[in-house]
Design an enzyme around this catalytic site. Structure first.
Site, PDB file in Angstrom:
ATOM      1  N   HIS A   1      34.126  38.285  46.819  1.00 46.06           N
ATOM      2  CA  HIS A   1      34.443  39.501  47.567  1.00 46.06           C
ATOM      3  C   HIS A   1      33.758  40.739  46.999  1.00 46.06           C
ATOM      4  CE1 HIS A   1      37.701  40.199  44.508  1.00 46.06           C
ATOM      5  NE2 HIS A   1      37.382  41.448  44.750  1.00 46.06           N
TER       6      HIS A   1
ATOM      7  N   ASP B   1      37.247  32.279  45.995  1.00 49.76           N
ATOM      8  CA  ASP B   1      36.639  33.603  45.782  1.00 49.76           C
ATOM      9  C   ASP B   1      35.715  33.612  44.568  1.00 49.76           C
ATOM     10  OD1 ASP B   1      36.067  36.279  46.010  1.00 49.76           O
ATOM     11  OD2 ASP B   1      37.998  36.973  45.248  1.00 49.76           O
TER      12      ASP B   1
ATOM     13  N   SER C   1      37.370  43.161  39.292  1.00 50.35           N
ATOM     14  CA  SER C   1      37.149  41.909  40.013  1.00 50.35           C
ATOM     15  C   SER C   1      35.915  41.189  39.489  1.00 50.35           C
ATOM     16  CB  SER C   1      36.923  42.184  41.500  1.00 50.35           C
ATOM     17  OG  SER C   1      38.116  42.465  42.152  1.00 50.35           O
ATOM     18  N   GLY C   2      36.017  39.855  39.464  1.00 49.68           N
ATOM     19  CA  GLY C   2      34.873  39.058  39.051  1.00 49.68           C
ATOM     20  C   GLY C   2      34.758  38.866  37.561  1.00 49.68           C
TER      21      GLY C   2
END
Length: 258
Positions: free
Chosen positions: A65, A114, A208-209
């Site tokens: 995402h 994801d 994120s990530g």
């Protein structure tokens, strides 16, 4: 000079329609400079958007995402060897991305699968400040209460302030069944995900990530959580790396298309 190969590879990335609040280090502290040698900053047009993990000299693991909405005329790069995003550091180097490989099951409107792998145009220069961290390959759940570490350059205050230097946080793992109680995430956390407690300490927008590291292995990738980071009722959720180890290895071996 940016090769068109990377731009073509990025052209498949869609427009974001987020079903869950994404990104999600709140309540943490500044990391010891360059202690996270596997840590990557995923950047679009020179701006940090997400964290990532160096898994070998040419591949960085992040969340799919992170590139939702990125178009073919935008430049995706990976910064390695950094503590400060803005200050000059001898170990810092920015790498162009040759290809962005999303997990085939990932979509902007769902939270499953994801994961994203970014192939660098050239091999990263490895050393004491830039080195891969092993991924967890054993598919089992951690004991609730196990302490793990997460790091990133994401939001550090409810006002949305972003740090210039890497932050880190220790979080206890939460049992998935507890995480799925109605008071928490109400059944949406699957076997492919894991949770960590988030009482005023949490990953947040821009994290994120990034990696969730347990026992010196990457156990998870920061995925999603509460709209208000640090909400104890909405634990942080991570994509479990071990579930996807075969896909990751296949991509690293060249078995992928965009």
């Amino acid at each position: 000079m940016h090769s068109s190969v990377g731009i073509v590879a990025l052209a498949v990335l869609g427009v974001a329609v987020c079903a869950q609040p994404r990104g999600r280090i709140l309540g943490g502290q500044e990391a010891k400079a360059h202690s996270w040698s596997n840590m990557a900053s995923v950047q679009v047009n020179g701006t940090h958007v997400c964290g990532g993990t160096l898994v070998d000299e040419q591949w960085v693991l992040s969340a799919a995402h992170c590139l939702d909405g990125v178009t073919s005329d935008e430049f995706v790069q990976v910064l390695l060897g950094a503590h400060s995003l803005s200050k000059p550091e001898p170990s810092k180097r920015l790498y162009d991305v040759q290809a962005a490989v999303r997990h085939p099951g990932s979509r902007p409107d769902r939270i499953e699968d994801d994961l994203l792998l970014l192939k660098l145009f050239q091999n990263a220069s490895l050393g004491p400040y830039v080195s891969p961290l092993p991924l967890q390959s054993e598919d089992r759940d951690l004991t609730p209460g196990t302490l793990c570490d997460v790091a990133g350059w994401g939001v550090v205050s409810h006002a949305g302030r972003r740090p210039d230097v890497l932050q880190q946080l220790t979080v206890p793992i939460m049992d998935r069944n507890t995480c799925n109680l109605r008071v928490h995430h109400d059944g949406v956390v699957t076997q492919n995900m894991m949770c960590a407690e988030s009482n005023r300490r949490d990953s947040c927008r821009g994290d994120s990530g990034g990696p969730l590291v347990c026992g010196n292995k990457v156990e998870g990738v920061v995925a999603w959580g509460s709209r208000v980071c640090g909400n104890r009722k909405k634990p942080g959720v991570f994509t479990r790396v071990s579930t996807y180890i075969d896909w990751i290895e296949n991509v690293r071996l060249g078995n992928w298309t965009v």
